[in-house]
Design an enzyme around this catalytic site. Sequence first.
Site, PDB file in Angstrom:
ATOM      1  N   GLN A 117      28.229  37.944  46.667  1.00 48.07           N
ATOM      2  CA  GLN A 117      27.163  38.719  47.617  1.00 48.07           C
ATOM      3  C   GLN A 117      26.768  40.023  47.195  1.00 48.07           C
ATOM      4  OE1 GLN A 117      28.429  38.065  51.847  1.00 48.07           O
ATOM      5  NE2 GLN A 117      30.621  38.171  51.114  1.00 48.07           N
TER       6      GLN A 117
ATOM      7  N   TYR B 127      38.760  38.063  43.163  1.00 45.67           N
ATOM      8  CA  TYR B 127      39.326  36.732  43.879  1.00 45.67           C
ATOM      9  C   TYR B 127      39.335  37.179  45.484  1.00 45.67           C
ATOM     10  CZ  TYR B 127      42.473  32.862  44.630  1.00 45.67           C
ATOM     11  OH  TYR B 127      43.139  31.549  45.022  1.00 45.67           O
TER      12      TYR B 127
ATOM     13  N   ASP C 106      39.181  47.021  52.417  1.00 51.08           N
ATOM     14  CA  ASP C 106      39.980  47.769  53.948  1.00 51.08           C
ATOM     15  C   ASP C 106      41.142  47.053  54.035  1.00 51.08           C
ATOM     16  OD1 ASP C 106      38.596  45.439  54.299  1.00 51.08           O
ATOM     17  OD2 ASP C 106      38.475  45.834  56.604  1.00 51.08           O
TER      18      ASP C 106
ATOM     19  N   TYR D 255      46.212  39.260  48.627  1.00 49.95           N
ATOM     20  CA  TYR D 255      44.900  39.866  48.247  1.00 49.95           C
ATOM     21  C   TYR D 255      44.786  41.296  48.240  1.00 49.95           C
ATOM     22  CZ  TYR D 255      39.840  41.240  48.916  1.00 49.95           C
ATOM     23  OH  TYR D 255      38.762  41.565  48.975  1.00 49.95           O
TER      24      TYR D 255
HETATM   25  N1  LIG Z   1      33.891  39.823  51.323  1.00 48.84           N
HETATM   26  C1  LIG Z   1      34.553  40.569  52.037  1.00 48.84           C
HETATM   27  O1  LIG Z   1      34.668  40.554  53.284  1.00 48.84           O
HETATM   28  C2  LIG Z   1      35.094  41.949  51.138  1.00 48.84           C
HETATM   29  C3  LIG Z   1      35.399  42.723  51.853  1.00 48.84           C
HETATM   30  C4  LIG Z   1      35.917  44.224  51.459  1.00 48.84           C
HETATM   31  C5  LIG Z   1      35.864  44.246  50.035  1.00 48.84           C
HETATM   32  N2  LIG Z   1      35.172  43.455  49.663  1.00 48.84           N
HETATM   33  C6  LIG Z   1      35.189  43.582  47.835  1.00 48.84           C
HETATM   34  O2  LIG Z   1      33.900  43.555  47.645  1.00 48.84           O
HETATM   35  C7  LIG Z   1      33.562  43.227  46.244  1.00 48.84           C
HETATM   36  C8  LIG Z   1      32.420  42.071  46.072  1.00 48.84           C
HETATM   37  O3  LIG Z   1      32.951  41.046  47.195  1.00 48.84           O
HETATM   38  P1  LIG Z   1      31.870  39.736  47.572  1.00 48.84           P
HETATM   39  O4  LIG Z   1      32.189  39.619  48.889  1.00 48.84           O
HETATM   40  O5  LIG Z   1      30.661  40.053  46.890  1.00 48.84           O
HETATM   41  O6  LIG Z   1      32.643  38.574  46.682  1.00 48.84           O
HETATM   42  P2  LIG Z   1      32.048  37.167  46.257  1.00 48.84           P
HETATM   43  O7  LIG Z   1      30.714  36.979  47.089  1.00 48.84           O
HETATM   44  O8  LIG Z   1      33.306  36.336  46.593  1.00 48.84           O
HETATM   45  O9  LIG Z   1      31.811  37.322  44.771  1.00 48.84           O
HETATM   46  C9  LIG Z   1      32.986  37.550  43.898  1.00 48.84           C
HETATM   47  C10 LIG Z   1      32.348  36.883  42.511  1.00 48.84           C
HETATM   48  O10 LIG Z   1      33.373  37.019  41.706  1.00 48.84           O
HETATM   49  C11 LIG Z   1      33.430  35.782  40.841  1.00 48.84           C
HETATM   50  N3  LIG Z   1      34.753  35.509  40.326  1.00 48.84           N
HETATM   51  C12 LIG Z   1      35.950  35.177  40.732  1.00 48.84           C
HETATM   52  N4  LIG Z   1      37.026  34.856  40.003  1.00 48.84           N
HETATM   53  C13 LIG Z   1      36.299  35.280  38.870  1.00 48.84           C
HETATM   54  C14 LIG Z   1      37.078  34.617  37.804  1.00 48.84           C
HETATM   55  N5  LIG Z   1      38.217  34.456  37.225  1.00 48.84           N
HETATM   56  N6  LIG Z   1      36.169  34.919  36.363  1.00 48.84           N
HETATM   57  C15 LIG Z   1      34.842  35.393  36.680  1.00 48.84           C
HETATM   58  N7  LIG Z   1      34.485  35.674  37.815  1.00 48.84           N
HETATM   59  C16 LIG Z   1      34.952  35.467  38.818  1.00 48.84           C
HETATM   60  C17 LIG Z   1      33.028  34.671  41.732  1.00 48.84           C
HETATM   61  O11 LIG Z   1      32.694  33.628  41.138  1.00 48.84           O
HETATM   62  P3  LIG Z   1      33.045  32.222  41.745  1.00 48.84           P
HETATM   63  O12 LIG Z   1      32.686  32.261  42.936  1.00 48.84           O
HETATM   64  O13 LIG Z   1      32.561  31.214  40.585  1.00 48.84           O
HETATM   65  O14 LIG Z   1      34.640  32.199  41.582  1.00 48.84           O
HETATM   66  C18 LIG Z   1      31.980  35.333  42.526  1.00 48.84           C
HETATM   67  O15 LIG Z   1      30.814  35.254  42.107  1.00 48.84           O
HETATM   68  C19 LIG Z   1      35.128  42.643  45.716  1.00 48.84           C
HETATM   69  O16 LIG Z   1      35.647  43.589  45.194  1.00 48.84           O
HETATM   70  C20 LIG Z   1      35.865  42.519  46.979  1.00 48.84           C
HETATM   71  O17 LIG Z   1      37.308  42.478  46.886  1.00 48.84           O
HETATM   72  C21 LIG Z   1      34.747  42.115  49.886  1.00 48.84           C
END
Ligand SMILES: NC(=O)c1ccc[n+]([C@@H]2O[C@H](COP(=O)([O-])OP(=O)(O)OC[C@H]3O[C@@H](n4cnc5c(N)ncnc54)[C@H](OP(=O)(O)O)[C@@H]3O)[C@@H](O)[C@H]2O)c1
Length: 305
Positions: free
Chosen positions: A23, A72, A113, A136
Amino acid sequence: MNSSKAGSHIHSRNILLFGANGQLGSKLKSLLATRGTVRAVGHAELDLRDLTMLRAFILGTNPALIVNAAAYTAVDAAESDAENTQLVNAQAPRVMAEAARDCNALFVHYSTDYVFDGTAHTPYTEESPVSPLGVYGASKLAGEQAVAASGAAHLILRTAWLYSNRGKNFLNTMLRLAAERDELRVVNDQAGCPTYADLVAAASLQMLDGLYVNGQLRADRCGLYHVASQGETTWWGFARRIIELAGFGERVRVLPITTADYPTPAKRPAYSVLSTDKLERVFGIRLPHWEDGLKRCLAERATPK
Ligand SMILES: NC(=O)c1ccc[n+]([C@@H]2O[C@H](COP(=O)([O-])OP(=O)(O)OC[C@H]3O[C@@H](n4cnc5c(N)ncnc54)[C@H](OP(=O)(O)O)[C@@H]3O)[C@@H](O)[C@H]2O)c1
């Protein structure tokens, strides 16, 4: 952090982006392209769990800036998959940060968070004690700590309740369910701040610009920041607003339930609102209120670029 490269402007330099299809990563990919030559890496190209390959890849690319939007993020699945969660969220960021240090690159990393236990009643600051409730959150905290200890020039940006028009997220789930059902039951005893991923990507770019003054890195501006929208709500409040704004309000009822009514493998904080005062104080950046972010996201959904 003595580097001439991290100390030089990132414009027109090699930028390495991990998590390019997520995202946040997909928006970063297009925005970072305005600042340099972006090498955007997705899961299919490089599995971050291969730490040896990861380090070799970074050193081979010799970037001036590394941005890690990969993680993850399956909070419930993580509870029974601690090894992989730890590898992606803690070990890989450590390797990235150490490689960044070794090639004098700036490292930008994202966290969550969910490093907090949710017992607070006022917004968490960057100084608030951390105490994650699940695998997580613990893995993300370990990642933060490894980056901070690496010696690389870095930004660690904690964000919250991310959604966008892409991928699997709460917004897309609510819109899908609203098309199928006339009643949704959503948890109303977890408070946080829904944040449009594109706004976090844009703020990240502004921060990068603000890190360099006359082409020199302002090391005093590096470190940990909260980057999230203003205001707070519950998942129920967020769902209700999504349903109203998307035009389902007449037909679909959104009923509040408790966390106990909807048990999940991972425990989540009851309150995880982030104070973004430091972001505003240091960089002059303030993200819009969460409802404005949602309106913007839905408007961009209606008119895809
Ligand atoms: N989503 C939330 O609500 C949220 C809230 C707070 C903070 N965050 C943080 O914000 C950041 C961005 O989050 P997001 O929501 O944009 O995450 P996301 O949409 O889940 O994207 C994460 C990406 O990481 C890739 N990934 C996962 N395992 C991998 C591996 N072993 N090797 C290479 N790539 C891998 C995924 O690819 P695949 O899909 O192909 O596995 C995916 O494209 C992260 O640090 C997350 O912890 C997210």
